[in-house]
Write an enzyme that holds these catalytic residues in place. Structure first.
Site, PDB file in Angstrom:
ATOM      1  N   ASN A  83       0.464  -1.127   0.290  1.00 39.94           N
ATOM      2  CA  ASN A  83       0.497   0.057  -0.190  1.00 39.94           C
ATOM      3  C   ASN A  83       0.664   1.318  -0.016  1.00 39.94           C
ATOM      4  O   ASN A  83       1.866   1.117  -0.408  1.00 39.94           O
ATOM      5  CB  ASN A  83      -0.630   0.123   0.856  1.00 39.94           C
ATOM      6  N   ARG A  84       0.575   2.489   0.176  1.00 39.87           N
ATOM      7  CA  ARG A  84       0.635   3.951  -0.014  1.00 39.87           C
ATOM      8  C   ARG A  84       1.603   4.315   1.254  1.00 39.87           C
ATOM      9  O   ARG A  84       0.852   3.966   2.260  1.00 39.87           O
ATOM     10  CB  ARG A  84       0.085   4.079  -0.277  1.00 39.87           C
ATOM     11  N   HIS A 109       3.253   0.383  -2.753  1.00 41.86           N
ATOM     12  CA  HIS A 109       3.828  -1.394  -2.959  1.00 41.86           C
ATOM     13  C   HIS A 109       5.256  -1.270  -2.838  1.00 41.86           C
ATOM     14  O   HIS A 109       5.726  -2.556  -3.985  1.00 41.86           O
ATOM     15  CB  HIS A 109       3.181  -1.832  -3.985  1.00 41.86           C
ATOM     16  N   HIS A 183      -1.146 -10.012  -4.099  1.00 41.02           N
ATOM     17  CA  HIS A 183      -1.784  -8.442  -4.922  1.00 41.02           C
ATOM     18  C   HIS A 183      -3.196  -9.316  -5.633  1.00 41.02           C
ATOM     19  O   HIS A 183      -2.399  -8.735  -7.249  1.00 41.02           O
ATOM     20  CB  HIS A 183      -1.305  -7.809  -5.189  1.00 41.02           C
ATOM     21  N   SER A 184      -3.373 -10.901  -5.963  1.00 39.47           N
ATOM     22  CA  SER A 184      -3.870 -11.705  -6.701  1.00 39.47           C
ATOM     23  C   SER A 184      -4.882 -10.709  -6.696  1.00 39.47           C
ATOM     24  O   SER A 184      -6.439 -10.579  -5.846  1.00 39.47           O
ATOM     25  CB  SER A 184      -4.064 -13.009  -5.926  1.00 39.47           C
ATOM     26  N   TYR A 185      -5.686 -10.965  -8.237  1.00 42.05           N
ATOM     27  CA  TYR A 185      -7.169 -10.425  -8.738  1.00 42.05           C
ATOM     28  C   TYR A 185      -7.326 -11.508  -8.844  1.00 42.05           C
ATOM     29  O   TYR A 185      -7.215 -12.076  -9.527  1.00 42.05           O
ATOM     30  CB  TYR A 185      -6.784  -9.971  -9.806  1.00 42.05           C
ATOM     31  N   ASP A 255     -11.328   1.277  -3.626  1.00 44.01           N
ATOM     32  CA  ASP A 255      -9.366   1.564  -3.401  1.00 44.01           C
ATOM     33  C   ASP A 255      -9.489   1.450  -1.757  1.00 44.01           C
ATOM     34  O   ASP A 255      -8.908   3.023  -1.514  1.00 44.01           O
ATOM     35  CB  ASP A 255      -9.021   1.981  -4.509  1.00 44.01           C
ATOM     36  N   GLU A 323      -6.257  -8.146  -0.209  1.00 45.12           N
ATOM     37  CA  GLU A 323      -5.145  -7.546   0.603  1.00 45.12           C
ATOM     38  C   GLU A 323      -5.061  -7.920   1.814  1.00 45.12           C
ATOM     39  O   GLU A 323      -5.721  -6.449   2.402  1.00 45.12           O
ATOM     40  CB  GLU A 323      -4.086  -6.848  -0.022  1.00 45.12           C
TER      41      GLU A 323
END
Length: 366
Positions: A83-84, A109, A183-185, A255, A323
């Protein structure tokens, strides 16, 4: 367990792919570049196997300019800091550290060359719990601006209970922020099979952390009651996406970090964080974790420019990410749970993805 060649990095290093199956036929393929889960096949209610994660069949696709510009982090291990971090900067023990800013004014990330772009050492294993892969990577002191040499070990275990257990461990030589995730979608209809808007989602959280226009948490812990962020009861992801909401405007959808509800005395054991049901296929995904937070991302920036292994483009909202994590920007938010790892400590986090099926009515269309 099978190993095969997956391609070659520009510097000549070879990338391997590991195919792991359990006794029930669930199959996962992982490459040691970025620890990326490139495919994960599970059965639907009729027993049909489909790949339920977004990914590619070739290394070149992960290295392409198109992919790097979109930078969706498909299936990758994320570090040092998932994340940020605001302005790519934090102060620790009186020293200010500057990281690369790769997401507007912020670091996302782990920086512009995070763990998702590193070649990990991979070692297959078989145990009483299942079959899997241990991935190790040592991040040098100062890499991407982070202090300390960080020795990282991540294990993927595919069990015969149809679970994917992920264990993260790390040690450091200097105090440093650590926040590892995966980070799988997911698209439980199958990758490339339309949007995730009909997926019904439950998140075990009564609060979330609102963001500013640069997607950095404001520091507030906000009640989800009466907002589009209340997923305590299963709700179709698309049900409230059309509502006018400042948070939606900032993020172009979901998000956001959710503050997970934990049972007292069970913080060190995985507890249910989220559950997703796809009505047409009957597939169910449950996520349990020891982490305090969960980032729900609704594939807001997928635009069809990337074509998956099915040969179909990954269009807007064609995948969702869940996540497990500590909160974004924690090094700059004293009221958030700390992410600082010290030399005398061992970082350990565990997340479990469980796959099953159920008979459910079809959801409305969005």
């Amino acid at each position: 367990m099978e190993r095969s060649a997956f391609g070659q990095l520009p510097d000549g290093r070879e990338v391997d792919c590991y195919r792991i199956t359990n006794d029930n036929g669930i199959e996962m393929r992982v490459i040691n570049y970025g620890g990326i889960i490139v495919s994960l096949k599970t059965p639907d209610i009729a027993g049909r196997m489909d790949d339920i994660v977004l990914g590619f069949d070739s290394l070149d696709d992960y290295l392409s300019d198109t992919y790097r510009q979109a930078n969706p982090y498909f299936g990758a291990l994320i570090g040092r800091y998932g994340n940020r971090i605001a302005h790519g900067r934090f102060t620790l023990d009186g020293e200010t550290h500057q990281l690369p800013t790769n997401d507007g004014p912020n670091t996302l990330h782990g920086g512009d060359t995070g763990f998702n772009q590193r070649l990990w050492h991979a070692q297959p294993f078989s145990s009483a719990e299942g079959r899997g892969l241990v991935l190790t990577y040592t991040s040098p002191d100062g890499e991407q601006g982070f202090p300390g040499r960080l020795s990282t070990r991540v294990s993927y275990t595919l069990t015969n209970d149809n679970e994917l257990a992920i264990d993260y461990r790390a040690r450091t030589t200097r105090a440093t922020p650590v926040n590892l995730t995966q980070h799988s979608y997911f698209n439980l209809q199958g990758e490339g099979s339309g949007t995730i808007l009909n997926h019904r989602l439950m998140i075990n959280a009564s609060a979330y952390t609102p963001i500013d226009e640069t997607l950095i948490p404001t520091g507030e812990i906000a009640d989800v009651s009466g907002t589009p962020f209340d997923f305590r009861q299963p709700t179709a992801i698309g049900a409230r996406m059309g509502q006018k909401n400042t948070q939606f405007a900032y993020a172009k959808g979901y998000d956001h970090n959710f503050v997970l509800s934990k049972n007292p005395g069970q913080a060190d054991r995985p507890t249910l964080a989220a559950k997703v049901v796809e009505p047409q296929s009957g597939r169910v995904l449950e996520v349990a974790t020891t982490e305090p937070g969960l980032q729900f991302y609704s594939g807001n920036f997928l635009d069809g420019s990337l074509v998956g292994q099915s040969g179909r483009p990954y269009t807007h909202r064609s995948g969702l990410a869940l996540e497990t994590q500590h909160f974004p920007d924690s090094p700059n938010q004293p009221n958030f749970p700390s992410t600082i790892l010290k030399p005398d400590e061992t970082y350990h986090s565990r997340t479990v993805y469980r796959f099953s099926t159920t008979q459910t009515p079809e959801a409305a269309s969005y």
